[in-house]
Design a protein around this motif. Structure first.
Motif, PDB file in Angstrom:
ATOM      1  N   ALA A 121      -5.567 -13.127   6.963  1.00  0.00           N
ATOM      2  CA  ALA A 121      -6.209 -13.737   5.800  1.00  0.00           C
ATOM      3  C   ALA A 121      -5.371 -13.465   4.563  1.00  0.00           C
ATOM      4  CB  ALA A 121      -7.608 -13.160   5.609  1.00  0.00           C
ATOM      5  N   ALA A 122      -5.337 -14.427   3.670  1.00  0.00           N
ATOM      6  CA  ALA A 122      -4.661 -14.216   2.389  1.00  0.00           C
ATOM      7  C   ALA A 122      -5.410 -13.134   1.615  1.00  0.00           C
ATOM      8  CB  ALA A 122      -4.640 -15.516   1.590  1.00  0.00           C
ATOM      9  N   HIS A 123      -4.663 -12.291   0.918  1.00  0.00           N
ATOM     10  CA  HIS A 123      -5.278 -11.253   0.090  1.00  0.00           C
ATOM     11  C   HIS A 123      -5.420 -11.802  -1.320  1.00  0.00           C
ATOM     12  CE1 HIS A 123      -5.261  -7.430  -2.308  1.00  0.00           C
ATOM     13  NE2 HIS A 123      -6.302  -7.300  -1.527  1.00  0.00           N
ATOM     14  N   ARG A 124      -6.665 -11.927  -1.751  1.00  0.00           N
ATOM     15  CA  ARG A 124      -6.968 -12.428  -3.087  1.00  0.00           C
ATOM     16  C   ARG A 124      -7.840 -11.385  -3.768  1.00  0.00           C
ATOM     17  NH1 ARG A 124     -10.134 -15.908  -3.507  1.00  0.00           N
ATOM     18  NH2 ARG A 124     -11.253 -15.906  -1.586  1.00  0.00           N
ATOM     19  N   PRO A 125      -7.229 -10.435  -4.493  1.00  0.00           N
ATOM     20  CA  PRO A 125      -7.989  -9.312  -5.066  1.00  0.00           C
ATOM     21  C   PRO A 125      -9.109  -9.757  -6.003  1.00  0.00           C
ATOM     22  CG  PRO A 125      -5.629  -8.947  -5.290  1.00  0.00           C
ATOM     23  CD  PRO A 125      -5.816 -10.367  -4.836  1.00  0.00           C
ATOM     24  N   LEU A 126     -10.253  -9.121  -5.829  1.00  0.00           N
ATOM     25  CA  LEU A 126     -11.377  -9.363  -6.727  1.00  0.00           C
ATOM     26  C   LEU A 126     -11.076  -8.792  -8.108  1.00  0.00           C
ATOM     27  CD1 LEU A 126     -14.369  -8.354  -4.421  1.00  0.00           C
ATOM     28  CD2 LEU A 126     -13.808 -10.651  -5.217  1.00  0.00           C
ATOM     29  N   ALA A 127     -11.661  -9.373  -9.124  1.00  0.00           N
ATOM     30  CA  ALA A 127     -11.576  -8.811 -10.467  1.00  0.00           C
ATOM     31  C   ALA A 127     -12.298  -7.462 -10.460  1.00  0.00           C
ATOM     32  CB  ALA A 127     -12.228  -9.759 -11.469  1.00  0.00           C
ATOM     33  N   PRO A 128     -11.825  -6.504 -11.253  1.00  0.00           N
ATOM     34  CA  PRO A 128     -12.426  -5.161 -11.235  1.00  0.00           C
ATOM     35  C   PRO A 128     -13.944  -5.136 -11.433  1.00  0.00           C
ATOM     36  CG  PRO A 128     -10.364  -5.111 -12.430  1.00  0.00           C
ATOM     37  CD  PRO A 128     -10.655  -6.559 -12.133  1.00  0.00           C
ATOM     38  N   ALA A 129     -14.465  -5.923 -12.350  1.00  0.00           N
ATOM     39  CA  ALA A 129     -15.912  -5.922 -12.583  1.00  0.00           C
ATOM     40  C   ALA A 129     -16.663  -6.473 -11.367  1.00  0.00           C
ATOM     41  CB  ALA A 129     -16.252  -6.731 -13.834  1.00  0.00           C
ATOM     42  N   ARG A 130     -16.141  -7.528 -10.740  1.00  0.00           N
ATOM     43  CA  ARG A 130     -16.766  -8.094  -9.545  1.00  0.00           C
ATOM     44  C   ARG A 130     -16.694  -7.085  -8.400  1.00  0.00           C
ATOM     45  NH1 ARG A 130     -18.017 -13.251  -7.547  1.00  0.00           N
ATOM     46  NH2 ARG A 130     -18.868 -13.443  -9.636  1.00  0.00           N
ATOM     47  N   ARG A 131     -15.543  -6.409  -8.251  1.00  0.00           N
ATOM     48  CA  ARG A 131     -15.399  -5.418  -7.185  1.00  0.00           C
ATOM     49  C   ARG A 131     -16.443  -4.313  -7.336  1.00  0.00           C
ATOM     50  NH1 ARG A 131     -11.910  -4.900  -3.887  1.00  0.00           N
ATOM     51  NH2 ARG A 131     -10.286  -5.915  -5.091  1.00  0.00           N
ATOM     52  N   LYS A 132     -16.600  -3.814  -8.555  1.00  0.00           N
ATOM     53  CA  LYS A 132     -17.568  -2.740  -8.784  1.00  0.00           C
ATOM     54  C   LYS A 132     -18.979  -3.202  -8.422  1.00  0.00           C
ATOM     55  CE  LYS A 132     -19.463   0.415 -12.184  1.00  0.00           C
ATOM     56  NZ  LYS A 132     -19.477   0.876 -13.557  1.00  0.00           N
ATOM     57  N   ALA A 133     -19.354  -4.378  -8.890  1.00  0.00           N
ATOM     58  CA  ALA A 133     -20.695  -4.899  -8.621  1.00  0.00           C
ATOM     59  C   ALA A 133     -20.926  -5.117  -7.129  1.00  0.00           C
ATOM     60  CB  ALA A 133     -20.915  -6.196  -9.396  1.00  0.00           C
ATOM     61  N   GLU A 134     -19.949  -5.707  -6.448  1.00  0.00           N
ATOM     62  CA  GLU A 134     -20.116  -6.002  -5.023  1.00  0.00           C
ATOM     63  C   GLU A 134     -20.075  -4.731  -4.175  1.00  0.00           C
ATOM     64  OE1 GLU A 134     -21.215  -8.908  -3.896  1.00  0.00           O
ATOM     65  OE2 GLU A 134     -21.245  -9.322  -6.038  1.00  0.00           O
ATOM     66  N   THR A 135     -19.251  -3.780  -4.557  1.00  0.00           N
ATOM     67  CA  THR A 135     -19.199  -2.505  -3.820  1.00  0.00           C
ATOM     68  C   THR A 135     -20.525  -1.766  -3.956  1.00  0.00           C
ATOM     69  OG1 THR A 135     -16.813  -2.365  -4.132  1.00  0.00           O
ATOM     70  CG2 THR A 135     -17.955  -0.320  -3.575  1.00  0.00           C
ATOM     71  N   LEU A 136     -21.076  -1.754  -5.132  1.00  0.00           N
ATOM     72  CA  LEU A 136     -22.366  -1.099  -5.346  1.00  0.00           C
ATOM     73  C   LEU A 136     -23.470  -1.812  -4.558  1.00  0.00           C
ATOM     74  CD1 LEU A 136     -23.976   1.079  -6.800  1.00  0.00           C
ATOM     75  CD2 LEU A 136     -24.167  -0.467  -8.754  1.00  0.00           C
ATOM     76  N   ARG A 137     -23.477  -3.139  -4.579  1.00  0.00           N
ATOM     77  CA  ARG A 137     -24.477  -3.887  -3.797  1.00  0.00           C
ATOM     78  C   ARG A 137     -24.330  -3.589  -2.312  1.00  0.00           C
ATOM     79  NH1 ARG A 137     -25.668  -8.563  -2.887  1.00  0.00           N
ATOM     80  NH2 ARG A 137     -23.601  -9.391  -2.609  1.00  0.00           N
ATOM     81  N   PHE A 138     -23.088  -3.552  -1.832  1.00  0.00           N
ATOM     82  CA  PHE A 138     -22.824  -3.275  -0.414  1.00  0.00           C
ATOM     83  C   PHE A 138     -23.355  -1.890  -0.042  1.00  0.00           C
ATOM     84  CE2 PHE A 138     -20.301  -1.608   3.040  1.00  0.00           C
ATOM     85  CZ  PHE A 138     -20.190  -2.667   3.927  1.00  0.00           C
ATOM     86  N   ALA A 139     -23.011  -0.890  -0.826  1.00  0.00           N
ATOM     87  CA  ALA A 139     -23.411   0.491  -0.525  1.00  0.00           C
ATOM     88  C   ALA A 139     -24.931   0.639  -0.554  1.00  0.00           C
ATOM     89  CB  ALA A 139     -22.763   1.456  -1.525  1.00  0.00           C
ATOM     90  N   ARG A 140     -25.564   0.078  -1.542  1.00  0.00           N
ATOM     91  CA  ARG A 140     -27.025   0.210  -1.653  1.00  0.00           C
ATOM     92  C   ARG A 140     -27.729  -0.532  -0.521  1.00  0.00           C
ATOM     93  NH1 ARG A 140     -29.622   2.316  -5.547  1.00  0.00           N
ATOM     94  NH2 ARG A 140     -31.279   0.760  -5.544  1.00  0.00           N
TER      95      ARG A 140
END
Length: 158
Positions: A121-140
């Motif tokens: 898959a192509a690597h398309r890095p998330l924007a830092p704010a989106r990464r933080k929000a999605e990581t927190l949603r994933f963990a919770r």
């Protein structure tokens, strides 16, 4: 309330493909949860996180009709660093068609025993704010699901 099994109501082959992908990801130190609702109203079949916090979404397709009529899959791209199709072996050739963006989307061929990445898959890095929000949603979400398994009175949130 006991959580329903992943892919409840779908053909058994969908859970088998998910099992193979999960085994592959485990070997790569990437761990996934199933049926993850996204903020845009879509639901990722599998979403995984690696040791660097990179998010991967996997869309599982087990029939030609389901694969060729899916017009919503590009809605997942804004919530992950990498996107993969996961299909049983008989569907892999269809994923080479241009409409499945082979330059963007990876391809995993899987069965109930294992899986293989046939196209990265192509690597398309998330924007830092989106990464933080999605990581927190994933963990919770993962923690809530685990809590519901330990104490069903806590309820279950897909």
């Amino acid at each position: 309330m006991i959580p329903p099994p992943c892919f409840d109501g779908l053909p058994p082959v969908a859970a088998e493909v998910a099992r193979g992908v999960t085994r592959l990801f485990c070997r790569q130190d990437l761990f996934a949860i199933c049926e993850v609702p996204l903020p845009n109203g879509r639901r990722a079949d599998l979403m995984g996180i690696d040791p660097k916090g990179q998010l991967t979404i996997v869309e599982i397709k087990v029939s030609k009709a389901d694969l060729t009529t899916d017009a919503k899959w590009t809605d997942y791209l804004e919530y992950c660093d990498r996107f993969f199709w996961a299909v049983p072996p008989h569907l892999s050739a269809l994923c080479e068609e241009e409409r499945f963006l082979p330059g963007e989307a990876g391809l995993i061929v899987a069965d109930r025993y294992d899986a293989a990445i046939c196209r990265a898959a192509a690597h398309r890095p998330l924007a830092p704010a989106r990464r933080k929000a999605e990581t927190l949603r994933f963990a919770r979400r993962a923690a809530r699901r685990l809590s519901a398994q330990l104490d069903p009175s806590m309820g279950f949130d897909r």
